[in-house]
Scaffold this motif. Sequence first.
Motif, PDB file in Angstrom:
ATOM      1  N   VAL A 142       7.662  57.960  22.270  1.00 30.08           N
ATOM      2  CA  VAL A 142       8.357  59.057  23.006  1.00 30.08           C
ATOM      3  C   VAL A 142       8.187  60.411  22.169  1.00 30.08           C
ATOM      4  N   ALA A 143       7.887  61.624  22.767  1.00 33.12           N
ATOM      5  CA  ALA A 143       7.582  62.705  21.959  1.00 33.12           C
ATOM      6  C   ALA A 143       8.509  63.733  22.806  1.00 33.12           C
ATOM      7  N   LEU A 144       9.254  64.333  21.976  1.00 31.43           N
ATOM      8  CA  LEU A 144      10.449  65.528  22.786  1.00 31.43           C
ATOM      9  C   LEU A 144       9.990  66.924  22.060  1.00 31.43           C
ATOM     10  N   THR A 145       9.949  67.692  23.106  1.00 27.77           N
ATOM     11  CA  THR A 145       9.862  69.189  22.471  1.00 27.77           C
ATOM     12  C   THR A 145      10.729  70.094  22.939  1.00 27.77           C
ATOM     13  N   TYR A 146      11.516  71.018  22.167  1.00 27.01           N
ATOM     14  CA  TYR A 146      12.637  71.922  22.851  1.00 27.01           C
ATOM     15  C   TYR A 146      12.538  73.143  21.882  1.00 27.01           C
ATOM     16  N   LYS A 147      12.120  74.278  22.488  1.00 26.41           N
ATOM     17  CA  LYS A 147      12.041  75.485  21.902  1.00 26.41           C
ATOM     18  C   LYS A 147      11.122  75.191  20.582  1.00 26.41           C
ATOM     19  N   ASP A 148      11.651  75.448  19.560  1.00 29.90           N
ATOM     20  CA  ASP A 148      10.830  75.566  18.302  1.00 29.90           C
ATOM     21  C   ASP A 148      10.805  73.924  17.805  1.00 29.90           C
ATOM     22  N   PHE A 149      11.446  73.139  18.087  1.00 31.91           N
ATOM     23  CA  PHE A 149      11.595  71.818  17.471  1.00 31.91           C
ATOM     24  C   PHE A 149      10.625  70.737  18.369  1.00 31.91           C
ATOM     25  N   ASP A 150      10.209  69.796  17.507  1.00 30.44           N
ATOM     26  CA  ASP A 150       9.545  68.623  18.268  1.00 30.44           C
ATOM     27  C   ASP A 150      10.044  67.201  17.359  1.00 30.44           C
ATOM     28  N   PHE A 151       9.770  66.357  18.353  1.00 30.52           N
ATOM     29  CA  PHE A 151      10.465  65.045  17.825  1.00 30.52           C
ATOM     30  C   PHE A 151       9.545  63.950  18.392  1.00 30.52           C
ATOM     31  N   SER A 152       8.907  62.945  17.649  1.00 29.23           N
ATOM     32  CA  SER A 152       8.268  62.002  18.085  1.00 29.23           C
ATOM     33  C   SER A 152       8.424  60.609  17.447  1.00 29.23           C
ATOM     34  N   THR A 153       8.302  59.397  18.150  1.00 29.41           N
ATOM     35  CA  THR A 153       8.585  58.189  17.477  1.00 29.41           C
ATOM     36  C   THR A 153       7.727  57.083  18.173  1.00 29.41           C
ATOM     37  N   PHE A 154       7.354  56.100  17.093  1.00 36.31           N
ATOM     38  CA  PHE A 154       6.462  55.159  17.803  1.00 36.31           C
ATOM     39  C   PHE A 154       7.036  53.828  17.352  1.00 36.31           C
ATOM     40  N   PHE A 155       7.091  52.874  18.575  1.00 36.79           N
ATOM     41  CA  PHE A 155       7.449  51.473  18.176  1.00 36.79           C
ATOM     42  C   PHE A 155       6.282  50.356  18.737  1.00 36.79           C
ATOM     43  N   GLN A 156       6.320  49.376  17.806  1.00 35.10           N
ATOM     44  CA  GLN A 156       5.420  48.515  18.283  1.00 35.10           C
ATOM     45  C   GLN A 156       5.792  47.101  17.963  1.00 35.10           C
ATOM     46  N   GLY A 157       5.299  45.945  18.737  1.00 36.51           N
ATOM     47  CA  GLY A 157       5.685  44.818  18.464  1.00 36.51           C
ATOM     48  C   GLY A 157       5.046  43.675  19.130  1.00 36.51           C
ATOM     49  N   ILE A 158       5.297  42.465  19.083  1.00 39.58           N
ATOM     50  CA  ILE A 158       4.676  41.275  19.529  1.00 39.58           C
ATOM     51  C   ILE A 158       5.944  40.389  20.008  1.00 39.58           C
ATOM     52  N   GLY A 159       5.700  40.044  21.664  1.00 39.99           N
ATOM     53  CA  GLY A 159       6.731  39.363  22.136  1.00 39.99           C
ATOM     54  C   GLY A 159       6.911  37.953  21.617  1.00 39.99           C
ATOM     55  N   SER A 160       5.759  37.106  21.233  1.00 40.42           N
ATOM     56  CA  SER A 160       5.871  35.789  20.527  1.00 40.42           C
ATOM     57  C   SER A 160       4.592  35.661  19.963  1.00 40.42           C
TER      58      SER A 160
END
Length: 359
Positions: free
Chosen positions: A213-231
């Motif tokens: 997920v990446a968010l930008t608002y005015k001069d701010f920006d935020f990003s995150t990344f998740f990863q995983g394995i189901g089994s």
Amino acid sequence: IGIPSVVSPSLTWERVTTIDLGFDARFFNNELGVSFDWYQRTTSDMHSPGETLPSTFGSTTMPKVNSGELQGRGFELSIDYNKRFACGLGLTARATLSKIREKITKYNNPNKNIYGNYEGKIIGEIWGYETDRLFQYEDCYQDADGKWFIDTNKVPSQALYETGAFKYGPGDVKYKDLDGNGEITYGEQTLEDHGDLKRIGNTLPNFEYGFSVALTYKDFDFSTFFQGIGSRDVWAVGQTGIPGFMPGEGWLEHQMDYWTPENTDAEFPRVLAGFDYNHYGASSMDFSVQKASFLRLSALTLAYTFPTKVINALKLANLRVYATGSNLFCLTNYNGYDPETGDWYPPTRMYTFGLNLAF
């Protein structure tokens, strides 16, 4: 001086054939995108052992020939969403999901040994004994010297894993007698005769996924990344799988529920004064197989880009400050060091603070 290995004159390159069916689509003015692929990848003419040669040939090594075949089937799904809201908030999100299973469809293994390659083998499969429970006093008897032994009139014999110094008794691991012959054995370790062994897991990931997920608002920006394995199944070895695996090793917190005369409903077997690996019966057992599904926050970044008037006043082209965290947390039921790397060094948690300047 030795006899050189035999090379088949017909040996050639392996061939890979792929069938791919998929689609790409976008909806809502290109804000939402979906991509899906189902594929079947077949590796034919795979290098595998040829026919056994007679001893009069002069070499006992079977030459490699192009007779094997490996088939993998899987899918990949990707969904993305991009939106600029009226308030100025920008959103970019992406999620992926994939799965693959590979099976050997042709291979020359006349004995069909379960620990080698054979026709029908699923890549990554684990063979081992199925744990029944821990032996209790009612399964055993005591001799005149006060030593405990399992009563084979009541429970299957596990003499295969007993030694002169170690005999099974109350608090040790008991295995299921799957072939019903009254003793725990591994047979000939072939598909036709594998005794009480069975497939107890698979080391390859099942359902790998990730989302960002990446968010930008005015001069701010935020990003995150998740990863995983189901089994995924991990054959935990050493201290992680067996408490006190080596002399002097400490026990992990979850291993403190061990069998004692006062705690007969324990998860782990009794503690021995001198460790004996056979205390657990065998290394190949579902007792040592752990589920290693996980969800990891791999990266998170928060940044601020200074407005144009500040940048111009400083006579710069760009000025941005940021803070990033890597491997911030991992949700899992795995009891080892890390569900992704197993019992090796886990990924390092890092915090980074930085400044981007452009002149």
